[in-house]
Design an enzyme around this catalytic site. Structure first.
Site, PDB file in Angstrom:
ATOM      1  N   ARG A  36      30.654  43.176  56.076  1.00  0.00           N
ATOM      2  CA  ARG A  36      31.118  44.082  56.831  1.00  0.00           C
ATOM      3  C   ARG A  36      32.690  44.487  56.585  1.00  0.00           C
ATOM      4  O   ARG A  36      33.277  45.391  57.251  1.00  0.00           O
ATOM      5  CB  ARG A  36      30.995  43.688  58.222  1.00  0.00           C
ATOM      6  CG  ARG A  36      29.424  43.770  58.757  1.00  0.00           C
ATOM      7  CD  ARG A  36      29.170  43.487  60.120  1.00  0.00           C
ATOM      8  NE  ARG A  36      28.010  43.814  60.558  1.00  0.00           N
ATOM      9  CZ  ARG A  36      27.325  43.640  61.815  1.00  0.00           C
ATOM     10  NH1 ARG A  36      28.450  43.339  62.823  1.00  0.00           N
ATOM     11  NH2 ARG A  36      26.162  44.138  62.099  1.00  0.00           N
ATOM     12  N   TYR A  57      26.598  46.861  54.808  1.00  0.00           N
ATOM     13  CA  TYR A  57      25.165  46.372  54.447  1.00  0.00           C
ATOM     14  C   TYR A  57      24.454  47.672  53.925  1.00  0.00           C
ATOM     15  O   TYR A  57      23.435  47.402  53.171  1.00  0.00           O
ATOM     16  CB  TYR A  57      24.414  45.647  55.396  1.00  0.00           C
ATOM     17  CG  TYR A  57      25.007  44.498  56.049  1.00  0.00           C
ATOM     18  CD1 TYR A  57      25.990  43.772  55.137  1.00  0.00           C
ATOM     19  CD2 TYR A  57      25.190  44.149  57.421  1.00  0.00           C
ATOM     20  CE1 TYR A  57      26.437  42.419  55.813  1.00  0.00           C
ATOM     21  CE2 TYR A  57      25.853  42.997  57.957  1.00  0.00           C
ATOM     22  CZ  TYR A  57      26.432  42.082  56.918  1.00  0.00           C
ATOM     23  OH  TYR A  57      27.035  40.997  57.579  1.00  0.00           O
ATOM     24  N   HIS A  78      18.857  39.323  62.273  1.00  0.00           N
ATOM     25  CA  HIS A  78      17.967  38.976  61.217  1.00  0.00           C
ATOM     26  C   HIS A  78      17.064  40.245  61.338  1.00  0.00           C
ATOM     27  O   HIS A  78      16.572  40.915  60.244  1.00  0.00           O
ATOM     28  CB  HIS A  78      17.366  37.787  61.281  1.00  0.00           C
ATOM     29  CG  HIS A  78      18.085  36.738  60.888  1.00  0.00           C
ATOM     30  ND1 HIS A  78      17.675  35.469  60.754  1.00  0.00           N
ATOM     31  CD2 HIS A  78      19.379  36.686  60.571  1.00  0.00           C
ATOM     32  CE1 HIS A  78      18.423  34.556  60.250  1.00  0.00           C
ATOM     33  NE2 HIS A  78      19.662  35.258  60.028  1.00  0.00           N
ATOM     34  N   LYS A  96      16.377  31.169  57.959  1.00  0.00           N
ATOM     35  CA  LYS A  96      15.529  30.678  59.072  1.00  0.00           C
ATOM     36  C   LYS A  96      16.427  31.054  60.445  1.00  0.00           C
ATOM     37  O   LYS A  96      17.676  30.802  60.175  1.00  0.00           O
ATOM     38  CB  LYS A  96      14.808  29.482  59.060  1.00  0.00           C
ATOM     39  CG  LYS A  96      15.839  28.508  58.742  1.00  0.00           C
ATOM     40  CD  LYS A  96      16.714  28.111  59.948  1.00  0.00           C
ATOM     41  CE  LYS A  96      17.994  27.478  59.771  1.00  0.00           C
ATOM     42  NZ  LYS A  96      19.091  27.353  60.696  1.00  0.00           N
ATOM     43  N   ARG A 164      29.027  31.611  67.252  1.00  0.00           N
ATOM     44  CA  ARG A 164      27.352  32.002  67.194  1.00  0.00           C
ATOM     45  C   ARG A 164      26.626  31.112  68.025  1.00  0.00           C
ATOM     46  O   ARG A 164      25.759  31.491  68.576  1.00  0.00           O
ATOM     47  CB  ARG A 164      27.016  32.371  65.925  1.00  0.00           C
ATOM     48  CG  ARG A 164      27.085  31.378  65.014  1.00  0.00           C
ATOM     49  CD  ARG A 164      26.442  31.548  63.504  1.00  0.00           C
ATOM     50  NE  ARG A 164      25.989  30.347  62.635  1.00  0.00           N
ATOM     51  CZ  ARG A 164      24.905  29.679  62.908  1.00  0.00           C
ATOM     52  NH1 ARG A 164      24.214  30.027  63.591  1.00  0.00           N
ATOM     53  NH2 ARG A 164      24.740  28.538  62.102  1.00  0.00           N
ATOM     54  N   ASP A 177      18.552  27.046  65.818  1.00  0.00           N
ATOM     55  CA  ASP A 177      19.436  26.664  64.355  1.00  0.00           C
ATOM     56  C   ASP A 177      18.640  25.568  63.668  1.00  0.00           C
ATOM     57  O   ASP A 177      18.619  25.790  62.607  1.00  0.00           O
ATOM     58  CB  ASP A 177      20.858  26.505  64.901  1.00  0.00           C
ATOM     59  CG  ASP A 177      21.706  26.490  63.861  1.00  0.00           C
ATOM     60  OD1 ASP A 177      21.900  27.465  63.406  1.00  0.00           O
ATOM     61  OD2 ASP A 177      22.390  25.650  63.401  1.00  0.00           O
TER      62      ASP A 177
END
Length: 338
Positions: A36, A57, A78, A96, A164, A177
């Site tokens: 970004r 992106y 995602h 993941k 995050r 996570d």
């Protein structure tokens, strides 16, 4: 085997690990990176010798010189970018968890199917020789009838440096996570023990310490899997525990003190599985990895891209794991502020 030109969608730490893996791979090249911030993308490209750097992106996905994209944005992004990549005709390897929920994953899979592209969730540990050897030992009956699995992946992070992980809107918390690894591993053991391609727990329960925002800081889950296998799965982002895997059977147990998901085992080298027969002495089984796990992952995509799914990480496997994570998070009260 298809030669793939990779585009990296995001330029963070995990993207750096994958970029190094592509450089080590036999059938992949680094074609472009998108971030970004254009300066961040240029710095990343210079670091890894990537010929193109984009400040968005969208520009990355519009590049005809990119065959496949590796998505390593925060979890909550995602879904949208995996769908956008599929719509752009790019093959997709997404870190993941593929999405925050199983319902979101179904939308991503539908997009991959509609646009006829490859899609795989990036559980790189599943491709490590240590993990494959563990499954072989379980399936062979090396410890008899499998009865229980204990596994843990937990660390103590700095809240200021890992924002995050503290935000429920970004899919924060330990379950998504790192608990996803524990869930995946417990299910893999049950699949090896029962001979089924994909299994899901018959029962899921759990407890967690939640933050003031409702994010799980550390959590434990209990699964009853097919074959009456009980699994205890523990994870955390605010608590250091001894990570490891133990599988208990009627004739012994298996212990992996350093699972393939920890950082030192991501590179080529030797790892161990300790097999202890009931009433016997421990046997150390050495497992050699001649290729780094991210290089292995890139080549795995190249091997199976024509099939649109990878046999060890099928879409059914991804959905089964995410449904289990949905149930675990519901059990601990995820998202409910203290």
């Amino acid at each position: 085997m298809t030669e793939l030109r990779w585009g990296l969608l995001a330029a963070g730490t995990i993207a750096g690990h994958f970029a190094a893996g592509v450089q080590e791979s036999e059938h992949g090249t680094l074609a472009a990176v998108g971030a970004r911030d254009a300066g961040r993308a240029r710095d990343f490209a210079a670091r890894f010798g990537i010929p193109k750097a984009y400040g968005s992106y969208e520009d990355l996905l519009a590049d005809p010189g990119v065959d496949a994209v590796y998505i390593s944005t925060p979890h909550a992004l995602h879904k949208d970018w995996a769908i956008a990549a599929a719509e752009a005709g790019k093959h997709v390897l997404c870190e993941k968890p593929l999405t925050l929920t199983a319902a979101d994953a179904e939308e991503v899979i539908a997009a991959a199917r509609a646009h006829d592209v490859f899609l795989m969730e990036g559980f790189m540990y599943r491709l490590h020789p240590q993990t494959r050897r563990l499954a072989e030992l379980v399936a062979s009956g090396a410890i008899g009838e499998v009865r229980a699995v204990d596994t843990s992946f937990s660390f103590d992070s700095n809240p200021e440096e890992t924002a995050r992980l503290s935000d429920p809107a970004l899919g924060g918390g330990g379950i998504l996570d790192v608990g996803c690894y524990c869930t995946s591993l417990a299910r893999l053991v049950a699949q090896a023990a029962t001979g089924e391609d994909v299994v899901e727990p018959l029962e899921v329960s759990g407890m967690a310490r939640l933050s003031e925002h409702g994010v799980d800081e550390y959590a434990t889950g209990l699964l009853r899997l097919p074959g009456d296998i009980l699994a205890t799965i523990s994870c955390g982002i605010r608590l250091t525990r001894e990570d490891g895997i133990r599988v208990y059977g009627s004739r012994g147990h298996l212990h992996i003190p350093r699972p393939a998901w920890i950082h030192p085992l991501r590179t080529p080298g030797t790892s161990q599985i300790i097999l202890t027969p009931a009433g016997g002495e421990p046997e150390v089984i050495e497992v050699e990895a001649t290729q780094g796990v991210f290089a292995r992952e890139a080549d795995h995509v190249a091997t199976h891209v024509g099939n649109r799914q990878a046999p060890e990480l099928t879409w059914a496997e991804t959905l089964a794991n995410l449904r289990t994570l949905d149930r675990w998070r519901e059990a601990v009260g995820y998202g409910r502020p203290r």
